[in-house]
Scaffold this active site. Structure first.
Site, short mmCIF file in Angstrom:
data_model
loop_
_atom_site.label_atom_id
_atom_site.label_comp_id
_atom_site.label_asym_id
_atom_site.label_seq_id
_atom_site.Cartn_x
_atom_site.Cartn_y
_atom_site.Cartn_z
N GLU A 376 0.84 -1.20 0.00
CA GLU A 376 0.00 0.00 0.00
C GLU A 376 0.88 1.25 0.00
OE1 GLU A 376 -2.30 -0.82 3.52
OE2 GLU A 376 -3.13 -2.62 2.60
N ALA A 408 -5.80 -3.99 0.76
CA ALA A 408 -6.38 -5.33 0.76
C ALA A 408 -5.24 -6.32 1.05
CB ALA A 408 -7.02 -5.61 -0.60
N GLU A 409 -4.98 -6.53 2.33
CA GLU A 409 -3.79 -7.30 2.72
C GLU A 409 -3.82 -8.74 2.23
OE1 GLU A 409 -5.17 -5.00 4.55
OE2 GLU A 409 -3.51 -3.63 4.96
N PHE A 432 1.78 -2.33 8.93
CA PHE A 432 1.96 -2.56 10.36
C PHE A 432 1.77 -4.05 10.63
CE2 PHE A 432 1.22 1.94 10.52
CZ PHE A 432 1.84 2.39 11.68
N ASP A 434 0.31 -5.38 12.93
CA ASP A 434 -1.06 -5.62 13.40
C ASP A 434 -1.95 -6.13 12.27
OD1 ASP A 434 -1.03 -3.66 16.13
OD2 ASP A 434 0.33 -3.14 14.52
N PHE A 435 -1.56 -5.86 11.02
CA PHE A 435 -2.39 -6.28 9.88
C PHE A 435 -2.08 -7.71 9.43
CE2 PHE A 435 -1.80 -1.54 8.61
CZ PHE A 435 -2.51 -1.15 9.73
N HIS A 476 -1.96 -0.75 16.44
CA HIS A 476 -0.86 -0.37 15.54
C HIS A 476 0.49 -0.46 16.25
CE1 HIS A 476 -4.06 1.11 12.97
NE2 HIS A 476 -3.19 1.42 12.03
#
Ligand SMILES: Cc1ncc(C[n+]2csc(CCOP(=O)(O)OP(=O)(O)O)c2C)c(N)n1
Length: 672
Positions: A376, A408-409, A432, A434-435, A476
């Site tokens: 991204e 859109a991971e 991050f 966290d994703f 995050h």
């Protein structure tokens, strides 16, 4: 039955009709043979029948060339038989035999036969389209002219993955055919109980691609629709969505009595099965005689039977197979040990972590055009990345090698998995850590499983760069390295300095298995800065580094915590305590030998990390060292890690949550 790339798929209507019959017969007899084996007790396994769906797979396969690629699902017998799978290898695989394509390690949910264009099979509903995008991306980049057909059920259209994949494929005009086999059931739930969409192909317009719904019991209708989609994809006009509708005539799995189906409807459908109907049509239209069709059936049935019997009779895999194929060269979670590489001496430049990673990516991309970046905002048009790690690279190497993705991971990692299957070396950025959870299915169920599920024939050489944040609150700032370490098949790397980052990233870029490369936001802001040799170099994975030598106690840690440990060591030196700091650098494979050597000398160990202590990597390391050095340790092993809480936004609370030098000094005070 597929033909050469770019030539006509059939020279005459009759030839096409017979080609479709042949494929349907193959699927029909294959499905019947497996079900016969199951009902007689000859074999035992999970099986997802395709009775009633023969025309779908046959029509789609005939529209593809040999070189075109298929991605399918657990209910893939029809798709793979029609595409030309190696029959003995296929049956061996679904039966869990050593003769299977993947030595029986993957089963029906993991058929991989690249020699016959079967690029991947997944047991995860809806995951295939994400991977198909990556395979198509590689085909488009290399201008192979290949098209990727991804087959999935109607139920799969409810999961986000399929929507993400369609959006990405349309955006990048990828040569993909989204082929939805609507068999009226999403497992045991009927269509009208899970969606209000009138027909699934209506959704295609929302993503900017053509959509069509065809009669999936008519192989010609399927063939025509898929051919149009393939032609469009091959011409560079992007993806299409083809929905073929039929009715699943057997249970979701073999043994499912379909008590949820309307008995009258089921009986009516079973009374008019598509294969028999197609045969009757050919006879009525005098396209072929009964003798001709019987002859074809007998020949196909004999071929299926021989392959099936050879699989039944073949041996199960040896127990030693269990631990093979997790990584290339049968590597394991522990490093092999051996001589450690040194960072080269000679001219160096002072670089921060961001610059060191940027320089490494830049040089690697210049040297190897199979490397491409996905993420991204990573392109220059979007600012070159949140932390500018990739700034300037799209200008230098082009937007087709530095791909700005939709947010859109799962798509990002899925595309990376697919591209790696197709021979590229993608580097995907997850902004991050966290994703990670958003993309975890692609990471844990796909990237990490490719080598094992292919029986060691293929790895997924991709790098996932991600960052552990700070000062950004509960969603995050998290460090999830333990998730990754707990997933066999994934290498995990977390550098503490710019120099290590460059060498370790080079190692990841040369790996043949997926690597999770973790970066610390804290170190972006200065902590990781230091001299980095100008010459290029590799720090092999699985080699810890003793960042400071000492004799009284060992601190074993990694990432940003290395600097905290060095600070604690410096402060303790003034009190006469000599601390050795072991920087693991790589968590998988873990260099336990270096830790053990250090603790054998100091006889005391503190394991530290900034992620949650409970069930964290420190528990594994403490247990391993405890078993190895029980008689040598002079004190209990100490663990210093984050509290069992989310990471709070308030600076005071985050400071209390994360371990610091004070806590390390306290822990050492307890044992020295
Ligand atoms: C992500 C995920 N959720 C649930 C399942 C369990 N499951 C296996 S098959 C299936 C039904 C899928 O239906 P559909 O997509 O229509 O395909 P079909 O089985 O009809 O071919 C489900 C829910 C799974 N394998 N993966």
């Amino acid at each position: 039955m597929a033909t050469e790339l770019g030539t006509e798929t059939s020279s005459s209507t009759r030839a096409r009709a017979l080609a479709l019959y042949r494929l349907m017969s193959k699927i029909h007899h294959g499905d019947k043979r497996v079900r016969k084996g199951l009902s007689s007790g000859e074999i035992a396994m999970s099986y997802w029948p395709v009775d009633g769906q023969e025309a779908m797979s046959a029509g789609a396969a005939l529209a593809l060339s040999d070189a075109d690629q298929l991605v399918t699902t657990y209910r893939g017998l029809g798709d793979v038989l029609a595409k030309g799978v190696d029959l003995p290898g296929y049956f061996g695989e679904i039966l869990g035999r050593s003769s299977g394509l993947s030595k029986g390690k993957a089963g029906a949910m993991g058929i991989y036969d690249p020699a016959h264009g079967i690029a991947w099979t997944t047991g995860i509903v809806g995951a295939g389209p994400l991977i198909a995008n990556g395979i198509a991306l590689a085909a488009a980049r290399r201008k192979t002219g290949q098209v990727v057909l991804v087959s999935f059920g109607d139920g799969a259209t409810s999961i986000g993955y399929v929507h993400e994949a369609m959006n990405m494929a349309a955006l990048w005009a990828l040569p993909v055919v989204f082929f939805c086999q609507n068999n009226a059931w999403a497992e045991c739930t009927s269509y009208d109980r899970y969606t209000r969409t009138a027909q699934l192909s209506d959704r295609a317009a929302g993503y900017g691609m053509p959509g069509a719904t065809v009669d999936g019991t008519d192989p010609h209708a399927v063939y025509e629709a898929v051919s149009a989609a393939v032609g469009r994809a091959r011409a560079g006009d992007g993806p299409s969505f083809v929905e073929a509708t039929a009715y699943r005539l057997q249970g979701h799995y073999f043994g499912d009595a379909m008590a949820y189906a309307d008995p009258d409807e089921l009986a009516a459908k079973r009374g008019d099965p598509p294969f028999a109907r197609y045969r009757a049509g050919l006879l009525a239209a005098e396209v072929a005689s009964a003798t001709e069709l019987d002859g074809m059936d007998a020949e196909i049935s004999a071929e299926i039977d021989a392959a099936f019997t050879s699989a039944v009779e073949s041996a199960p895999p040896e127990p030693a197979e269990l631990k093979r194929d997790v990584f290339a060269c049968n590597g394991s979670e522990l490093a092999a040990g051996g001589v450690h590489a040194n960072i080269p001496s000679g001219e160096s430049e002072e670089l921060g972590l961001v610059q060191a990673i940027h320089r490494t990516l830049d040089r690697a991309m210049a040297a190897d055009d199979s490397i491409l970046l996905l993420g991204e905002d990573i392109g220059d048009a979007s600012g070159g990345g949140m932390f500018k790690v990739t700034a300037g690279l799209s200008a230098k190497y082009g937007e087709d090698r530095v791909l700005d993705t939709p947010i859109a991971e799962s798509s990002i990692i899925g595309a990376a998995v697919g591209a790696s299957l197709a021979g590229l070396r993608p580097v995907a950025e997850l902004m991050f850590m966290d994703f990670l959870g958003v993309a975890m299915d692609q990471i844990a169920n796909h990237a990490a499983k490719v080598r094992y599920m292919s029986g060691g024939r293929k790895g997924a050489p991709l790098v996932i760069r991600t960052m552990v944040g700070t000062g950004a609150g509960p969603q995050h700032s998290q460090a999830f390295e333990a998730w990754a370490m707990h997933t066999p098949g994934l290498k995990v790397v977390w550098p503490s300095t710019a120099a290590d980052a460059a060498g370790l990233l080079n190692a990841c870029l040369a790996e043949n298995d997926p690597c999770l490369f973790i970066e610390s936001m804290k170190l972006y802001y200065g902590g990781g800065k230091g001299p980095v040799p100008v010459a290029d170099y590799v720090i092999p994975l699985g080699q810890a580094d003793v960042k400071r030598t000492g004799g009284d106690v060992t601190i074993c840690t990694y990432g940003a915590m290395v600097h905290t440990a060095l600070e604690a060591a410096q402060r303790l030196e003034k009190e006469g305590v000599s601390v050795e700091v072991v920087d693991l650098r790589t968590l998988v494979p873990l260099d336990l030998a270096t830790v053990v050597t250090s603790v054998r000398k100091t006889t005391r160990l503190v394991v530290a990390h900034e992620s949650v202590g409970f069930c964290g990597p420190g528990a594994e390391i403490a247990a391993a060292v405890g078993s190895e050095l029980f008689g040598t340790l002079s004190t209990p092993i100490q663990r210093v890690a984050a509290s069992y809480t989310p990471v709070p936004r308030a600076g005071t609370l985050e400071a209390a949550c994360r371990p610091d030098a004070e806590q390390l000094i306290e822990a050492i005070g307890r044992i020295v």
